[in-house]
Design a protein around this motif. Structure first.
Motif, PDB file in Angstrom:
ATOM      1  N   LYS A  60       0.826  -1.211   0.000  1.00 26.05           N
ATOM      2  CA  LYS A  60       0.000   0.000   0.000  1.00 26.05           C
ATOM      3  C   LYS A  60       0.859   1.259   0.000  1.00 26.05           C
ATOM      4  O   LYS A  60       0.399   2.343  -0.327  1.00 26.05           O
ATOM      5  CB  LYS A  60      -0.939  -0.008   1.215  1.00 26.05           C
ATOM      6  N   GLU A  61       2.138   1.132   0.438  1.00 23.71           N
ATOM      7  CA  GLU A  61       3.020   2.290   0.448  1.00 23.71           C
ATOM      8  C   GLU A  61       3.493   2.607  -0.973  1.00 23.71           C
ATOM      9  O   GLU A  61       3.328   1.838  -1.902  1.00 23.71           O
ATOM     10  CB  GLU A  61       4.229   2.027   1.357  1.00 23.71           C
ATOM     11  N   GLU A  62       4.108   3.777  -1.106  1.00 21.04           N
ATOM     12  CA  GLU A  62       4.659   4.157  -2.404  1.00 21.04           C
ATOM     13  C   GLU A  62       5.785   3.204  -2.770  1.00 21.04           C
ATOM     14  O   GLU A  62       6.717   2.991  -1.989  1.00 21.04           O
ATOM     15  CB  GLU A  62       5.200   5.591  -2.344  1.00 21.04           C
ATOM     16  N   PRO A  63       5.727   2.554  -3.951  1.00 27.11           N
ATOM     17  CA  PRO A  63       6.762   1.576  -4.320  1.00 27.11           C
ATOM     18  C   PRO A  63       8.115   2.243  -4.554  1.00 27.11           C
ATOM     19  O   PRO A  63       8.201   3.375  -5.037  1.00 27.11           O
ATOM     20  CB  PRO A  63       6.210   0.945  -5.597  1.00 27.11           C
ATOM     21  N   THR A  64       9.182   1.525  -4.225  1.00 23.94           N
ATOM     22  CA  THR A  64      10.544   1.985  -4.463  1.00 23.94           C
ATOM     23  C   THR A  64      11.118   1.223  -5.645  1.00 23.94           C
ATOM     24  O   THR A  64      10.451   0.377  -6.249  1.00 23.94           O
ATOM     25  CB  THR A  64      11.403   1.772  -3.210  1.00 23.94           C
ATOM     26  N   GLU A  65      12.405   1.499  -5.936  1.00 23.16           N
ATOM     27  CA  GLU A  65      13.022   0.822  -7.078  1.00 23.16           C
ATOM     28  C   GLU A  65      13.148  -0.682  -6.864  1.00 23.16           C
ATOM     29  O   GLU A  65      13.263  -1.438  -7.832  1.00 23.16           O
ATOM     30  CB  GLU A  65      14.420   1.434  -7.378  1.00 23.16           C
ATOM     31  N   ASP A  66      13.130  -1.123  -5.601  1.00 21.90           N
ATOM     32  CA  ASP A  66      13.232  -2.565  -5.320  1.00 21.90           C
ATOM     33  C   ASP A  66      11.896  -3.263  -5.431  1.00 21.90           C
ATOM     34  O   ASP A  66      11.826  -4.496  -5.333  1.00 21.90           O
ATOM     35  CB  ASP A  66      13.799  -2.770  -3.909  1.00 21.90           C
ATOM     36  N   ASP A  67      10.804  -2.503  -5.599  1.00 19.31           N
ATOM     37  CA  ASP A  67       9.467  -3.094  -5.597  1.00 19.31           C
ATOM     38  C   ASP A  67       8.918  -3.311  -6.994  1.00 19.31           C
ATOM     39  O   ASP A  67       7.767  -3.755  -7.134  1.00 19.31           O
ATOM     40  CB  ASP A  67       8.498  -2.191  -4.822  1.00 19.31           C
ATOM     41  N   VAL A  68       9.686  -2.996  -8.060  1.00 17.90           N
ATOM     42  CA  VAL A  68       9.145  -3.100  -9.412  1.00 17.90           C
ATOM     43  C   VAL A  68      10.022  -4.023 -10.256  1.00 17.90           C
ATOM     44  O   VAL A  68      11.208  -4.215  -9.987  1.00 17.90           O
ATOM     45  CB  VAL A  68       9.058  -1.708 -10.083  1.00 17.90           C
ATOM     46  N   ARG A  85       3.418   0.512 -26.349  1.00 19.37           N
ATOM     47  CA  ARG A  85       4.164   0.762 -27.590  1.00 19.37           C
ATOM     48  C   ARG A  85       5.345  -0.177 -27.750  1.00 19.37           C
ATOM     49  O   ARG A  85       5.445  -0.923 -28.713  1.00 19.37           O
ATOM     50  CB  ARG A  85       4.660   2.210 -27.615  1.00 19.37           C
ATOM     51  N   ARG A  86       6.258  -0.164 -26.801  1.00 21.67           N
ATOM     52  CA  ARG A  86       7.503  -0.931 -26.969  1.00 21.67           C
ATOM     53  C   ARG A  86       7.975  -1.382 -25.588  1.00 21.67           C
ATOM     54  O   ARG A  86       7.843  -0.653 -24.611  1.00 21.67           O
ATOM     55  CB  ARG A  86       8.569  -0.057 -27.627  1.00 21.67           C
ATOM     56  N   ARG A  87       8.542  -2.583 -25.533  1.00 19.24           N
ATOM     57  CA  ARG A  87       9.123  -3.042 -24.277  1.00 19.24           C
ATOM     58  C   ARG A  87      10.458  -2.345 -24.024  1.00 19.24           C
ATOM     59  O   ARG A  87      11.172  -1.988 -24.961  1.00 19.24           O
ATOM     60  CB  ARG A  87       9.346  -4.561 -24.319  1.00 19.24           C
ATOM     61  N   PHE A  88      10.772  -2.166 -22.734  1.00 20.05           N
ATOM     62  CA  PHE A  88      12.055  -1.558 -22.385  1.00 20.05           C
ATOM     63  C   PHE A  88      12.656  -2.280 -21.184  1.00 20.05           C
ATOM     64  O   PHE A  88      11.963  -2.971 -20.424  1.00 20.05           O
ATOM     65  CB  PHE A  88      11.900  -0.060 -22.084  1.00 20.05           C
ATOM     66  N   ASN A  89      13.971  -2.078 -21.028  1.00 22.68           N
ATOM     67  CA  ASN A  89      14.723  -2.633 -19.903  1.00 22.68           C
ATOM     68  C   ASN A  89      15.300  -1.460 -19.117  1.00 22.68           C
ATOM     69  O   ASN A  89      15.929  -0.574 -19.693  1.00 22.68           O
ATOM     70  CB  ASN A  89      15.838  -3.558 -20.403  1.00 22.68           C
ATOM     71  N   ILE A  90      15.078  -1.427 -17.824  1.00 25.73           N
ATOM     72  CA  ILE A  90      15.591  -0.328 -16.994  1.00 25.73           C
ATOM     73  C   ILE A  90      17.094  -0.500 -16.831  1.00 25.73           C
ATOM     74  O   ILE A  90      17.562  -1.497 -16.282  1.00 25.73           O
ATOM     75  CB  ILE A  90      14.890  -0.311 -15.610  1.00 25.73           C
ATOM     76  N   ARG A  91      17.842   0.493 -17.342  1.00 28.96           N
ATOM     77  CA  ARG A  91      19.299   0.452 -17.219  1.00 28.96           C
ATOM     78  C   ARG A  91      19.723   0.939 -15.839  1.00 28.96           C
ATOM     79  O   ARG A  91      20.563   0.327 -15.195  1.00 28.96           O
ATOM     80  CB  ARG A  91      19.920   1.320 -18.323  1.00 28.96           C
ATOM     81  N   GLU A  92      19.146   2.054 -15.404  1.00 23.42           N
ATOM     82  CA  GLU A  92      19.422   2.573 -14.064  1.00 23.42           C
ATOM     83  C   GLU A  92      18.314   3.556 -13.690  1.00 23.42           C
ATOM     84  O   GLU A  92      17.615   4.087 -14.545  1.00 23.42           O
ATOM     85  CB  GLU A  92      20.782   3.273 -14.026  1.00 23.42           C
ATOM     86  N   PHE A  93      18.174   3.759 -12.388  1.00 24.47           N
ATOM     87  CA  PHE A  93      17.187   4.717 -11.895  1.00 24.47           C
ATOM     88  C   PHE A  93      17.855   6.076 -11.770  1.00 24.47           C
ATOM     89  O   PHE A  93      18.902   6.217 -11.121  1.00 24.47           O
ATOM     90  CB  PHE A  93      16.631   4.273 -10.544  1.00 24.47           C
ATOM     91  N   VAL A  94      17.237   7.072 -12.404  1.00 27.05           N
ATOM     92  CA  VAL A  94      17.779   8.421 -12.386  1.00 27.05           C
ATOM     93  C   VAL A  94      17.318   9.173 -11.147  1.00 27.05           C
ATOM     94  O   VAL A  94      18.102   9.819 -10.461  1.00 27.05           O
ATOM     95  CB  VAL A  94      17.349   9.194 -13.659  1.00 27.05           C
ATOM     96  N   PRO A  97       9.887  12.915  -6.939  1.00 29.27           N
ATOM     97  CA  PRO A  97       8.690  12.460  -6.196  1.00 29.27           C
ATOM     98  C   PRO A  97       8.118  11.158  -6.752  1.00 29.27           C
ATOM     99  O   PRO A  97       7.234  10.583  -6.165  1.00 29.27           O
ATOM    100  CB  PRO A  97       7.708  13.608  -6.396  1.00 29.27           C
ATOM    101  N   TYR A  98       8.646  10.708  -7.905  1.00 28.78           N
ATOM    102  CA  TYR A  98       8.256   9.421  -8.460  1.00 28.78           C
ATOM    103  C   TYR A  98       9.486   8.855  -9.155  1.00 28.78           C
ATOM    104  O   TYR A  98      10.516   9.515  -9.316  1.00 28.78           O
ATOM    105  CB  TYR A  98       7.071   9.552  -9.426  1.00 28.78           C
ATOM    106  N   LEU A  99       9.381   7.583  -9.571  1.00 30.39           N
ATOM    107  CA  LEU A  99      10.529   6.892 -10.168  1.00 30.39           C
ATOM    108  C   LEU A  99      10.752   7.371 -11.600  1.00 30.39           C
ATOM    109  O   LEU A  99       9.818   7.440 -12.407  1.00 30.39           O
ATOM    110  CB  LEU A  99      10.291   5.378 -10.157  1.00 30.39           C
ATOM    111  N   VAL A 100      12.008   7.692 -11.891  1.00 30.19           N
ATOM    112  CA  VAL A 100      12.427   8.051 -13.261  1.00 30.19           C
ATOM    113  C   VAL A 100      13.638   7.179 -13.583  1.00 30.19           C
ATOM    114  O   VAL A 100      14.581   7.097 -12.788  1.00 30.19           O
ATOM    115  CB  VAL A 100      12.785   9.540 -13.375  1.00 30.19           C
ATOM    116  N   ALA A 101      13.623   6.516 -14.763  1.00 25.36           N
ATOM    117  CA  ALA A 101      14.700   5.585 -15.098  1.00 25.36           C
ATOM    118  C   ALA A 101      15.207   5.815 -16.511  1.00 25.36           C
ATOM    119  O   ALA A 101      14.451   6.228 -17.409  1.00 25.36           O
ATOM    120  CB  ALA A 101      14.207   4.151 -14.954  1.00 25.36           C
ATOM    121  N   ALA A 102      16.497   5.539 -16.697  1.00 25.65           N
ATOM    122  CA  ALA A 102      17.094   5.495 -18.030  1.00 25.65           C
ATOM    123  C   ALA A 102      16.862   4.100 -18.575  1.00 25.65           C
ATOM    124  O   ALA A 102      17.123   3.114 -17.876  1.00 25.65           O
ATOM    125  CB  ALA A 102      18.583   5.810 -17.953  1.00 25.65           C
ATOM    126  N   VAL A 103      16.373   3.990 -19.836  1.00 25.29           N
ATOM    127  CA  VAL A 103      15.928   2.695 -20.345  1.00 25.29           C
ATOM    128  C   VAL A 103      16.575   2.367 -21.684  1.00 25.29           C
ATOM    129  O   VAL A 103      17.037   3.249 -22.416  1.00 25.29           O
ATOM    130  CB  VAL A 103      14.394   2.672 -20.488  1.00 25.29           C
TER     131      VAL A 103
END
Length: 822
Positions: free
Chosen positions: A92-100, A127-136, A140-146
């Motif tokens: 129920k909490e806001e997910p972190t990078e370890d939760d996705v 549209r297209r599948r992606f792989n998270i390279r790193e979290f930027v 206030p929310y997750l942003v990742a380089a993909v």
């Protein structure tokens, strides 16, 4: 419900209708997957709890988290692009990078609808599948380089691949035919899909499998390999649906009342869930979660889970369902190994015992000894104490004080009149209305495995055709066995070794010998007048004032007035009648206060007599020694010690013996033994043997309505007979107790302290006892024996020498005996 927008409502069935929404222009799936322009290198991520987005697929998403709502609104105002990822854990909490998951799908927001409750629903197309390279960024929310993953389907035009695609379509069609809830239009939609890549994504999105399995399909980059995995899932679904259809077809011809009830119960279950009530499954799950937190033995845990599994297979409307559920609730509620912390402050414990109970020195010492040993050893088998004494001396209330001193819970079980051993051991579950025994019920009530457990009136257990409850108590009260007590209802062993059992009894004679052997007998005797007065001042009067809404300012009773109540209105070893009389005085005062009448605020003996009436008992019960054959004896009764009078009379006759006064067999035998001794030793007492032949002897014990028995009146009866036959006076203010034999030996008897208290109440000055009772007198405190002179004897001759005076009574009988023929 993740489908092409045109099929959202028809395929899902439970997707809510969205009214007043303009037509949405959707890019075709092939265009979406082929167009790789304008794909950003960094994506703002929207984690979804129960959804996996595949490329080309359109799904509705309702967003409720505040941060996610801001993200969606910002994206909608911008390029309408989001990175959709699924959550590993449903939190129920806001997910972190370890939760996705690290593999997701970039999606375009086609439409956003703000709902009345502030939540937001968006229509998004993958549209297209992606792989998270790193979290930027993470706030206030997750942003990742993909890195983007291209779709591929190797050899899509080969026969093998075409056969695979056809197999997918045929299997999907079978599922549609086997599941009547899916609209028929869906079959047309599937047959019109030409792209093998979009077909695998479309079927994967609508597959009835878990999120983790769908994520595995998304993470399979090779389209051909993804199709093979998808086909396996579809074939399993077909197999399950065929089995289900086969079962339904077999059962459809035999729909009876039980099946009808089952469907009704399912509807009730749904209604219960809608109303917030617990369904049967939820009840069982709650019990299972509760059991997981219990620190109980492994075998008990296995037994408990086995019972829960059995309940899950039961019909919730069947009678045995409630029985099984109640049994499981009892198992999980019992305090398995849950003990309260004992308080080892011995000075505090002694203070509590002294404050709650005046006197009872031996009992208090025994409790302090128990605490001391427990403190040194940290663990010991709890002793089984039996507090034995007359009513009203504080046996039951002492159990509460012990619990208070130890810091333990207190429970009490009344055994008076108990006649069914199932009350102790419980009923077997096969019986209607079965329940656990009172031992387990009270342990459950205490919520700890080491309470102070009072077994009240253990001497009054009844016996009949239903069994012997006292024998059932043998296991409960045996320190060597009660660590594995087995209740018939519980069916598993429960440890009672940490329970401090305290039994109470008025008499030991009716307790089964084997049961008595398992208990440590601690005798509580009666109180002296001084002790009763002190108890009344400290406990009884304050208690009665409080119960009747008065204070010490409203009423005071001085010492002389309390003595007046004790001696004039009560005749008991305990203080129960004393409390009743004090309560009567307090009620009369309460009435005067309520009616605004005058009353004495400080009670004197005269005031007591005015309120309670004329004294019920004479201060001095001793009746003097003016008559021959009247001797004062001492007796023990279940309500304490008492004095009794043995009266004898002679009348002309043929030497017959008459006994009256409801004497028991033992007392009758004592009378015959005394008479035989006198006949054999008549010459030593200067008794003419012809008197025995020509005079009838009548022995009577007053209060004929009260049954009397026991050997302790032996010397009293003998002294009374010797007095009547010799016409000699009995010594003044003398009482006696002891058993006799034909040889003239005096044997010891019990209840010495109670008898001494009775003698003091009657103002007796001297007491004759067997010399072997001297140790009993020495154990009694001086406050009980002050003012008394004890004569210890071994033979009957010693008794008569002390009791019979040389002087004859006034107007002695002149025996008229026939002369012997020469």
């Amino acid at each position: 419900m993740n489908n092409d927008l045109e099929l959202l409502e028809r395929l899902a069935g439970n997707t809510p209708k969205i009214e007043n929404v303009e037509m949405i222009e959707i890019t075709s799936p092939d265009e979406v997957m082929e167009n790789e322009d304008n794909l950003p290198e960094e994506l703002s991520l929207l984690p979804l709890r129960n959804t996996v987005l595949f490329p080309g697929i359109v799904i509705p998403v309702t967003v409720t988290r505040s941060k996610a709502i801001r993200l969606v609104k910002k994206a909608y105002r911008g390029d309408r692009t989001l990175g959709i990822v699924s959550q590993l854990r449903q939190t129920k909490e806001e997910p972190t990078e370890d939760d996705v998951y690290k593999i997701g799908t970039i999606g375009n927001i086609l439409k956003m609808i703000v709902l009345p409750d502030g939540n937001v629903t968006i229509i998004v197309q993958g549209r297209r599948r992606f792989n998270i390279r790193e979290f930027v960024r993470t706030t206030p929310y997750l942003v990742a380089a993909v890195d983007y993953i291209p779709d591929s389907f190797p050899g899509a035009r080969r026969k093998e691949s075409k056969a695979l695609i056809e197999s997918l379509k045929e299997t999907a069609t079978k599922i549609l035919n086997l599941n009547p809830e899916i609209p028929r239009d869906a079959q047309t939609a599937i047959s019109n899909i030409d792209s093998p890549i979009f077909l695998t994504h479309f079927l994967s999105s609508n597959l009835n499998i878990g999120i983790a399995e769908k994520q595995l399909l998304l993470e399979t980059y090779d389209g051909k390999e993804q199709a093979h995995k998808l086909l396996e899932h579809l074939l399993k679904e077909v197999e399950l649906l065929e089995i289900k259809k086969d079962i339904q077809s077999k059962a459809s011809s035999d729909i009876d009342q039980q099946q009808r009830e089952y469907y009704l119960r399912q509807q009730i279950k749904v209604l219960q869930e809608e109303l917030g009530m617990d369904s049967p499954d939820q009840e069982v799950e709650k019990l299972r979660m509760k059991g997981a937190k219990k620190k109980w033995p492994h075998e008990i845990n296995e037994h408990f889970n086995k019972e829960l599994n059995k309940i899950m297979r039961m019909n919730s409307m069947a009678p045995e369902y409630g029985v099984a559920l109640s049994y499981a609730e009892l198992l999980v509620d019992l305090p398995w190994g849950e003990v309260s912390q004992d308080n080892f402050n011995l000075k505090r414990a002694k203070k509590i015992l002294d404050n709650d109970h005046y006197g009872l020195k031996k009992v208090k010492e025994r409790i302090i000894e128990y605490l001391a040993v427990l403190k040194l050893r940290s663990d010991m088998k709890a002793p089984i104490l039996c507090l034995y004494g007359p009513p009203g001396v504080g046996k039951t209330s002492l159990g509460k004080s012990i619990a208070k001193a130890l810091g333990r819970e207190y429970v009490r079980m009344a055994l008076g009149g108990l006649h069914d051993e199932a009350e102790i051991r419980g009923h077997r579950k096969t019986y209607i209305g079965a329940m656990p025994g009172k031992v387990i019920q009270n342990i459950n009530k205490a919520k700890t495995a080491n309470p102070v457990f009072v077994l009240d009136e253990i001497d009054k257990i009844a016996r009949d055709h239903r069994g012997d409850p006292s024998s059932a108590l043998l296991e409960v009260l045996d320190p060597e066995q009660n660590n594995a007590f087995k209740d018939n209802y519980l069916e598993v062993d429960f440890d009672l070794s940490k329970v401090l059992f305290i039994a109470t009894a008025n008499s030991l004679d009716t307790i089964q010998p084997a049961l008595r052997d398992r208990m440590e007998i601690i005798e509580l005797t009666g109180y002296t007048v001084e002790e009763k007065v002190e108890i009344a001042k400290r406990h009884l009067l304050p208690k009665q004032l409080k119960e009747h809404g008065l204070t010490s300012k409203d009423l005071k009773i001085n010492k002389q007035a309390l003595i007046k109540i004790v001696e004039g209105y009560t005749r008991e070893s305990g203080v129960r009648s004393l409390e009743q009389k004090i309560g009567s005085v307090v009620r009369k005062v309460a009435k005067s206060i309520a009616m605004e009448e005058e009353y004495p605020h400080s009670m004197t003996p005269a005031d007591i007599e005015e309120l309670l009436g004329i004294s019920h008992f004479d201060k001095d019960l001793y009746e003097g020694n003016e008559l021959a054959g009247v001797v004062t004896g001492l007796a023990w009764t279940p309500v304490g010690g008492d004095i009794l009078f043995i009266e004898t009379n002679l009348s002309r006759g043929k030497g017959n013996l008459t006994l009256s006064g409801q004497l028991g067999d033992v007392m009758k035998e004592s009378a015959m033994t005394a008479l035989s001794y006198l006949k054999a030793n008549a010459a030593d007492l200067e008794i003419d043997y012809k008197i025995f032949q020509h005079y009838d002897l009548h022995i009577h014990v007053p209060q004929g309505a009260v049954p009397k028995d026991g050997p302790s009146a032996g010397i009293t009866i003998l002294t009374s007979m010797a007095s009547i036959y010799t016409q000699r006076k009995i010594k003044k203010n003398l009482a006696m107790t002891g058993e006799i034999t034909l040889r003239g030996k005096v044997l010891p008897v019990g209840g010495i302290k109670e008898k001494i208290l009775a003698a003091k109440r009657a103002k007796i000055k001297e007491i004759i006892l067997c010399y072997r009772n001297q140790k009993d007198v020495e154990e009694i405190g001086e406050e009980y024996t002050n003012g008394l002179t004890f004569h210890y004897v071994d033979m009957v001759q010693d008794v008569l020498e002390i009791a019979l005076l040389k002087k004859k009574v006034d107007n002695p009988i002149r025996f008229e005996l026939p002369e012997e023929k020469k």
